[in-house]
Design a protein around this motif. Structure first.
Motif, PDB file in Angstrom:
ATOM      1  N   SER A 195     -61.546 -30.039  66.397  1.00  0.00           N
ATOM      2  CA  SER A 195     -59.985 -29.729  66.469  1.00  0.00           C
ATOM      3  C   SER A 195     -59.621 -30.475  67.712  1.00  0.00           C
ATOM      4  O   SER A 195     -58.570 -31.110  67.578  1.00  0.00           O
ATOM      5  CB  SER A 195     -59.940 -28.051  66.823  1.00  0.00           C
ATOM      6  OG  SER A 195     -58.559 -27.941  67.225  1.00  0.00           O
ATOM      7  N   ARG A 196     -60.192 -30.722  68.746  1.00  0.00           N
ATOM      8  CA  ARG A 196     -59.889 -31.625  69.938  1.00  0.00           C
ATOM      9  C   ARG A 196     -59.791 -33.364  69.645  1.00  0.00           C
ATOM     10  O   ARG A 196     -59.222 -33.925  69.759  1.00  0.00           O
ATOM     11  CB  ARG A 196     -60.766 -31.142  71.205  1.00  0.00           C
ATOM     12  CG  ARG A 196     -60.571 -31.860  72.320  1.00  0.00           C
ATOM     13  CD  ARG A 196     -59.152 -31.614  73.148  1.00  0.00           C
ATOM     14  NE  ARG A 196     -59.232 -30.239  73.340  1.00  0.00           N
ATOM     15  CZ  ARG A 196     -59.455 -29.690  74.566  1.00  0.00           C
ATOM     16  NH1 ARG A 196     -59.967 -30.397  75.622  1.00  0.00           N
ATOM     17  NH2 ARG A 196     -59.271 -28.280  74.893  1.00  0.00           N
ATOM     18  N   HIS A 197     -60.949 -33.315  68.943  1.00  0.00           N
ATOM     19  CA  HIS A 197     -61.497 -34.675  68.882  1.00  0.00           C
ATOM     20  C   HIS A 197     -61.126 -35.595  67.540  1.00  0.00           C
ATOM     21  O   HIS A 197     -61.033 -36.816  67.394  1.00  0.00           O
ATOM     22  CB  HIS A 197     -62.988 -35.319  69.473  1.00  0.00           C
ATOM     23  CG  HIS A 197     -63.072 -34.698  70.668  1.00  0.00           C
ATOM     24  ND1 HIS A 197     -62.707 -35.523  71.865  1.00  0.00           N
ATOM     25  CD2 HIS A 197     -63.613 -33.584  71.258  1.00  0.00           C
ATOM     26  CE1 HIS A 197     -63.024 -34.610  73.049  1.00  0.00           C
ATOM     27  NE2 HIS A 197     -63.294 -33.476  72.786  1.00  0.00           N
TER      28      HIS A 197
ATOM     29  N   GLY B 149     -64.053 -25.997  67.271  1.00  0.00           N
ATOM     30  CA  GLY B 149     -63.335 -26.482  68.547  1.00  0.00           C
ATOM     31  C   GLY B 149     -63.216 -27.973  69.032  1.00  0.00           C
ATOM     32  O   GLY B 149     -62.467 -28.171  69.345  1.00  0.00           O
ATOM     33  N   TYR B 150     -64.626 -28.419  68.906  1.00  0.00           N
ATOM     34  CA  TYR B 150     -64.844 -29.804  69.280  1.00  0.00           C
ATOM     35  C   TYR B 150     -63.964 -30.733  68.184  1.00  0.00           C
ATOM     36  O   TYR B 150     -63.417 -31.565  68.647  1.00  0.00           O
ATOM     37  CB  TYR B 150     -66.313 -30.060  69.313  1.00  0.00           C
ATOM     38  CG  TYR B 150     -66.453 -31.643  69.682  1.00  0.00           C
ATOM     39  CD1 TYR B 150     -66.461 -31.758  71.260  1.00  0.00           C
ATOM     40  CD2 TYR B 150     -66.469 -32.657  68.878  1.00  0.00           C
ATOM     41  CE1 TYR B 150     -67.151 -33.115  71.709  1.00  0.00           C
ATOM     42  CE2 TYR B 150     -66.912 -33.815  69.454  1.00  0.00           C
ATOM     43  CZ  TYR B 150     -67.041 -33.986  70.788  1.00  0.00           C
ATOM     44  OH  TYR B 150     -66.863 -35.464  71.203  1.00  0.00           O
TER      45      TYR B 150
END
Lengths: 473, 245
Positions: free
Chosen positions: B222-224, B219-220
């Protein structure tokens, strides 16, 4: 000491932005891992040494009432006076009354977490008696009026400039300097003066042996040894769980304590004493008071799961390996004990209500449990505290009540999953959820979530099963 | 032919069913027959972690009813295996009938890599991958189950793959279930460091075998850092094998 456990989240967020703390903390875990492992290797069988330490603490906690009685009897026979204090207030009152009775002008202190738990320094000061911390780190945080950043190095995070300014303001130095050795020397001279004609010193106790009545202290600065040899009156304060069955047990635990504390095989100074100065002794106090503090521990003892927290020997290893402590340092825990040690102890000593964050701000990763030489199972205790507090959160209670009805039936569970998917997936774009307004804001602050799968594993399996069955027919 | 009962935990079932499929494919390729009880639900870990033990007991009893007689239960999620192994006997300590069943069940449930290496005696899954990989040691697998050598053994036998060291591999990624949502700043600092260590490792793929960590780290990223991926071991071993053929 003020209790600020309820400000945990705000303090943590503040500390996360503190570059200096972050830098220091980033180096702590690898440094500790190296030095502790190096020191542990000096045992012929390190795993057995740890197992032995854990067994000693398990045994000591199981037999605590008997051991305390035995310790008190033997210490008394050595000439010590035993004081039982039910509460911190009683302990403080006793020490103050003793100081007044003996006409003591000030008290020298050896580093002791339990007297910080009691708030002794503030209490004495309010009542007209100064208490001087004689450990360098403790001395600094006493002047700063801050809780310890780390139990082993209470002021280890502070920049030298801050210490320079502090020492100038308090007259420890006259000329500004950032020379660390000069600052240490100045503090030493300032404090050394307090040991001359010392009437009374108060120290803690690292270990107490039931079979002899001996008390043990470990330290690296020699100040505790001075506190125990130079005053007329010595008060040694111990929380009641410090007792172990035998001298051998105490010595083995000291070896583990030092290795897990500072990565030393043994600290520079170890003092073991039985009673006050005896005829012919070169030094030592004329009177020795051993104050045994309960402060809620008998109550804790009644809870057989919670009492395992009393195994803790305050080495601080759990702080050094904790990934949460490693990000936020000691201040957010809001009281004397920080890191996993504080998360385990503070809720017991202060109550579960005002310490909620302490037993929730953990990923239950188990690094603390693995490193603990005393065998404290921190995650298990956190879950125990959560269980005791579960009924106080109504919304969560309702959620789990509903969850409980679903979880016991595969049919109901998977039906609920089918209903849930469209509700959640309306926030998804291209298979990714970046935000769900009002829901899981914390998660989405820095992370995406995949959309719920169109077909759960369950559904796919059922479908394939039907196909296989059809194929067979 | 060996038979295992698949335990597909909620996070895999709901968010990452491909990990469940990969587990099935991998086991099938290695000659293991898989069964799946469609009555299975959640192991109860969220309730245990939130302190709702009464509700957790409902999950535990249901789980024991569903899986109780299976010879071997295999799951691609270590923390759920850990919950069954370590929490069940304690949760049910005052109910002798259930406690005995929980204790009897505990040694028969395995995390996937543990089953492959320790029970099946397999280390070469016939997989192929051209590149460098790093392995994240999930807390409940490393410290909860004591499983660390097994996944690395499996990875070392993947042809073409080079396992590179990951700094802080044993440090928690900051997931912790509700922790990640409740203490976002602390959790983010932890997952950020994990991802930085991954990027610095030189690996082009991060592997792990715990869906919680996968959602968090994934999730991290995917965002950054959307071009960098994290993958479950089951998928890696199953897919890489297919590629070779």
């Amino acid at each position: 000491m003020d209790v600020r456990t309820q400000e945990f989240a705000a303090a943590a967020n503040r500390e996360l932005k503190n570059e200096r703390s972050r830098n220091f903390l980033g180096r702590l875990a690898p440094y500790f891992a190296r030095s502790c492992a190096g020191a542990m290797k000096t045992f012929p069988d390190p795993a057995a040494a740890v197992a032995c330490g854990r067994a000693i603490r398990a045994d000591a906690v199981a037999r605590l009432p008997d051991l305390l009685e035995q310790f008190a009897k033997n210490a008394l026979a050595c000439g010590a006076k035993i004081i039982w204090a039910k509460t911190a207030a009683q302990a403080n009152e006793f020490i103050l009354a003793l100081a007044k009775e003996k006409g003591v002008r000030y008290v020298a202190k050896g580093k002791s977490m339990v007297t910080e738990e009691m708030g002794l320094n503030e209490y004495l000061k309010t009542n007209g008696i100064d208490a001087f911390e004689t450990d360098l780190g403790e001395f600094i945080i006493q002047l700063l009026r801050r809780p310890p950043f780390h139990i082993v190095g209470p002021a280890i995070n502070l920049p030298v400039e801050e210490i320079r300014d502090l020492f100038l303001a308090h007259g420890v130095i006259d000329e500004p300097t950032t020379d660390r050795i000069a600052l240490g020397g100045a503090a030493r001279r300032y404090l050394r003066d307090k040991f001359r004609r010392l009437d009374m010193a108060v120290t803690g106790v690292n270990m107490a042996a039931a079979d002899t009545g001996a008390i043990f202290n470990v330290e690296n600065e020699g100040n505790i040894r001075l506190c125990k040899s130079s005053p007329a009156i010595q008060v040694s304060v111990m929380s009641l769980e410090k007792v172990v069955p035998t001298m051998n047990d105490a010595l083995h635990l000291l070896r583990l304590l030092c290795r897990h504390c500072t990565g030393q095989k043994l600290s520079s100074y170890v003092s073991i004493d039985c009673g006050p100065k005896k005829p012919g002794d070169a030094d030592g106090p004329e009177e020795l008071y051993i104050l045994i503090l309960d402060n809620g521990r008998s109550e804790i003892y009644r809870d057989v799961k919670a009492r395992e927290a009393l195994r803790c020997i305050r080495c601080g290893a759990c702080l050094s390996v904790c990934p949460v402590y490693g990000k936020i340092g000691g201040y957010p825990y809001g009281w004397v004990y920080s890191g996993p040690m504080g998360q385990v102890l503070n809720p017991l000593l202060l109550g579960r209500e005002q310490t909620r964050d302490l037993y929730f701000a953990t990923t239950l990763c188990g690094a603390c449990r693995d490193v603990c030489p005393a065998g404290v199972d921190h995650p298990r205790l956190f879950l125990h505290y959560r269980e005791q507090q579960a009924s106080s959160v109504r919304a969560q209670g309702l959620f789990f009540k509903a969850w409980g009805r679903l979880v016991k039936s595969g049919g109901r569970w998977h039906f609920a999953v089918r209903l849930l998917r469209p509700l959640i997936n309306r926030f998804a774009a291209n298979g990714v959820i970046r935000k769900m307004p009002g829901l899981m804001n914390g998660w989405f602050a820095s992370r995406n979530l995949p959309a719920l799968a169109h077909k759960t594993f369950h559904k796919q399996w059922k479908k394939q099963e039907r196909q296989r069955d059809a194929g067979r027919r | 032919m060996k038979t295992v009962s698949l335990f597909i935990p909620c996070l895999v079932d709901l968010f990452l069913p491909r990990i469940g499929e990969a587990t099935y494919r991998l086991l099938a390729r290695l000659g293991v027959r898989c069964i799946y009880h469609s009555e299975q639900t959640c192991c109860g870990q969220p309730a245990v972690n939130a302190g709702f033990t009464k509700e957790a007991r409902l999950a535990a009893r249901h789980f024991i009813d569903v899986f109780g007689d299976d010879e071997a239960i295999v799951s691609p999620a270590g923390s759920c295996v850990c919950a069954v192994k370590t929490h069940y006997p304690e949760l049910l300590e005052n109910e002798p009938f259930w406690r005995e069943r929980a204790e009897a069940l505990a040694p028969r449930i395995y995390e996937l890599s543990q089953y492959l290496v320790d029970v099946l005696g397999v280390s070469d899954c016939g997989a192929f991958y051209d590149g460098k990989v790093a392995y994240h040691e999930s807390c409940h697998i490393l410290r909860g189950l004591g499983v660390s050598a097994q996944p690395k053994e499996l990875l070392s036998r993947v042809r073409g793959a080079k396992l590179v060291p990951l700094q802080g591999a044993e440090t928690c990624c900051g997931f912790g279930g509700e922790f990640a949502n409740r203490y976002p700043e602390i959790s983010t600092a932890m997952v950020k460091e994990k991802c930085e260590n991954y990027l610095a490792s030189g690996a082009d793929l991060l592997l792990l075998n715990e869906p919680g960590c996968l959602l968090n780290i994934g999730g991290y990223l995917s965002r950054h850092v959307p071009d960098r991926k994290v993958m479950h071991l089951a998928e890696f071993l199953a897919a890489a094998g297919r590629e070779e053929r």
